[in-house]
Enzyme design. Structure first.
Site, PDB file in Angstrom:
ATOM      1  CG  MET A  59      -4.284  -1.241   8.222  1.00 28.48           C
ATOM      2  SD  MET A  59      -5.344   0.166   7.952  1.00 28.48           S
ATOM      3  CE  MET A  59      -6.094  -0.351   6.442  1.00 28.48           C
ATOM      4  NE  ARG A  96       0.499   3.044   7.924  1.00 32.61           N
ATOM      5  CZ  ARG A  96      -0.615   3.421   7.395  1.00 32.61           C
ATOM      6  NH1 ARG A  96      -1.138   4.572   7.687  1.00 32.61           N
ATOM      7  NH2 ARG A  96      -1.222   2.613   6.571  1.00 32.61           N
ATOM      8  CG  LEU A 153       2.170  -6.258   1.046  1.00 33.84           C
ATOM      9  CD1 LEU A 153       2.628  -7.108  -0.131  1.00 33.84           C
ATOM     10  CD2 LEU A 153       2.974  -6.601   2.295  1.00 33.84           C
ATOM     11  CD  GLU A 154       0.642   0.742   5.179  1.00 30.81           C
ATOM     12  OE1 GLU A 154       1.467   1.485   5.759  1.00 30.81           O
ATOM     13  OE2 GLU A 154      -0.471   0.464   5.634  1.00 30.81           O
ATOM     14  CG  ASN A 155       7.436  -0.545   2.629  1.00 27.00           C
ATOM     15  OD1 ASN A 155       7.629   0.641   2.834  1.00 27.00           O
ATOM     16  ND2 ASN A 155       7.260  -1.419   3.610  1.00 27.00           N
TER      17      ASN A 155
END
Length: 583
Positions: A1, A23, A408-410
């Protein structure tokens, strides 16, 4: 987000960044087109090598250090772990002005076709060949927590006797690992590594855990193996690179027989001894008293231009309110949360806690979201898994949260995140709400860490609200490419999850609440509602029509309640009412 949705990420001067995450303003559309155009074999698989083909690469397993390899800016070294095969692998670390390119020159024959492949892990990783005399090729993958094979092929020109094969990462990004690189084709006369031998059959196959719909297996590693195949009742159902696997989409209270084999370039081993796994009786599912059809909204604990809200201001259409975000601490795996009182107009912790209780009294769930655009939480071993579970449970006790959202975007480690969430479930009990918000790329395959985690905890998972925005084009469950911003994009990608092992109540559609809520991918509430109708009732579909309906589909999610309020609550009024009216 997004913490600052609708804008590109802040970056250091002169750093070049691959636009993968939601992002960033460049979408996957161009990158996917490039991969489809230049590296079709990475999707379809390369053809089998002929009997006369040899591996023309030298030291492709990096067992002799960096012999035969040259790495830019001293970016490469060899390490003993992680290694895909043998005892060593390449580790190459990009810098702000260097992409950590490691290359070698390979002797080849003119007018010949070669298959180039390598196993990679870690940060962004690229594999390619240049100087082919025809069309140079490359393929790539975003960051990965487990070994992944990249494969492409090239044809040499009439006068080409050598090509340069290479790996590289991306500027300023995390280190990548590469191992077992090969260039199979006619002997170019430059010598080659010894051909591998067929590995032995795996030993130690055992059932490590079961749910009502899955069986988890583990076994001992086999020397020289680069992968493993999992068989159920004699039929191959899965291929993995590690020594564990979870077989999903099984019937409850049913016994299944499993075997595994080891594989490498030389072939496949004999099957292991069989084991029997029996699924449990009930389908379970977490979430306590979450409505059959629910709307999830993210509440911003910061001011980024959207309407500032207290929890008490969140619109009544939202059944699950995800507080964004908890952040990492200096303790691996642990998280903390601090209310941004100053940014929220003097909102106090006592008011915040009281508002959470009031929402819960009205039948709502309030959970803490972990990660977001700037999230750096890493759970990659048993210790960090324990720290994660303990710290999240402490926040639940302190603020009264009903559960946790994983955003968690990594990337994440499926083994240890699953372990962490099961530990949290053991502490919190059956009322725990667990939601997840993966990006579209995270749910393209059940082999991805996010998808694996969801399947691993299926019996305690509430809902996966995938982010259908800031994505670009993606593959649907029918193998066709769909562009974001359409009913087909929502339904064809949701189908992957529904057919890949998640139950319909564990699938939701995540969309931005307004054009300000994301860089791209906003659709009107009407498009969201049409997609919900298509999946639940087979009405209002686009060109993609699911093979069956899913009337128990959970609902929808938005980023964010604040951007929704800024737009006059058009999203929650339009989508919320529709979700709650589903059959």
């Amino acid at each position: 987000m997004d913490r600052v949705p609708g804008t590109p990420p802040r970056r250091r001067t002169a750093r070049r960044t691959p636009r993968r995450t939601p992002r960033r303003t460049r979408t996957w559309a161009g990158l996917l087109a490039a991969v489809l155009g230049a590296s079709v074999l990475s999707l379809t698989g390369a053809g089998p090598a002929s009997a006369a083909d040899v591996n023309n690469a030298k030291n492709g397993g990096f067992e002799s250090g960096l012999g035969n390899w040259t790495c830019s800016a001293s970016s490469g070294t060899t390490v003993s772990s992680p290694a895909h095969g043998g005892s060593a692998a390449l580790k190459a670390t990009p810098a702000g002005q260097d992409n950590a390119k490691c290359a070698q020159t390979v002797a080849v024959k003119p007018n010949s076709t070669y298959t180039l492949s390598a196993w990679v892990q870690g940060g962004y990783a690229y594999l390619g060949a240049s100087g082919t005399g025809t069309t140079d090729v490359s393929t790539w993958t975003p960051d990965s927590t487990s070994w992944k094979q990249l494969t492409t092929s090239f044809t040499t020109g009439a006068a080409t006797t050598s090509v340069t094969v290479y790996t590289h990462g991306w500027y300023g990004q995390a280190a990548y690992y590469a191992d077992d690189l090969s260039v199979f084709g006619p002997d170019g006369g430059g010598g080659s590594d010894p051909a591998p031998t067929v590995p032995a059959a795996p030993a130690g196959l055992a059932v490590s855990s079961t749910t009502s719909s899955s069986v988890s297996l583990s076994w001992n590693s086999v020397s020289g193996a680069t992968g493993y195949n999992v068989y159920r009742a004699g039929t191959k159902v899965q291929s993995v690179t590690g020594t564990s696997a979870t077989v999903s989409s099984l019937a409850a209270s049913t016994s299944y027989s499993f075997q595994v084999t080891a594989t490498n370039a030389a072939g496949e081993s004999a099957k292991s001894a069989a084991v029997t796994g029996t699924t449990s009786a009930s389908s379970g599912g977490g979430g306590g008293s979450v409505p059959k059809h629910a709307v999830t909204g993210y509440w911003q604990n910061f001011n980024n231009g959207a309407k500032v809200q207290k929890i008490s201001d969140v619109q009544s259409q939202y059944d699950i309110i995800a507080v964004a975000f908890a952040d990492a601490t200096s303790t691996p795996g642990a998280v903390s949360f601090s209310l941004d009182s100053a940014g929220l107009g003097g909102y106090t912790v006592d008011q915040f806690k009281a508002d959470i209780k009031a929402k819960q009294a009205a039948g709502k769930k309030v959970i803490i979201s972990i990660g977001g655009q700037n999230g750096t939480v890493s759970v990659n071993d048993s210790a960090s898994a324990a720290n994660f579970a303990n710290s999240v449970y402490s926040l639940m006790q302190t603020y009264g949260f009903d559960g946790v959202d994983i955003d968690l975007e990594n990337g994440l480690n499926a083994t240890y995140m699953s372990q962490a969430l099961r530990s949290l479930s053991a502490k919190a009990g059956s009322s725990l709400v667990i939601t997840m918000a993966p990006q579209t790329i995270d749910m393209q395959s059940t082999s991805n860490g996010y998808f694996q985690t969801a399947l691993n905890i299926k019996d305690i998972l509430t809902v996966v609200n995938m982010q259908y925005y800031n994505s670009g084009s993606m593959l649907g469950c029918d193998g066709k490419v769909y562009s974001q911003g359409s009913v087909d994009f929502l339904t064809a990608l949701a189908c992957i999850q529904l057919e890949g092992g998640l139950a319909p109540p564990q699938v939701g559609l995540g969309l931005p609440a307004s054009t300000s809520g994301a860089g791209s991918g906003y659709v009107s509430p009407t498009v969201v509602n049409n997609a919900l109708d298509c999946l639940t009732k087979a009405t209002n579909c686009g060109s993609f029509k699911p093979s069956k309906t899913y009337p128990d589909l959970r609902g929808a999610m938005t980023w964010s309640t604040n951007w929704d309020a800024s737009a006059g609550n058009a999203w929650s009024n339009g989508v919320g009412a529709h979700v709650h009216a589903l059959p």
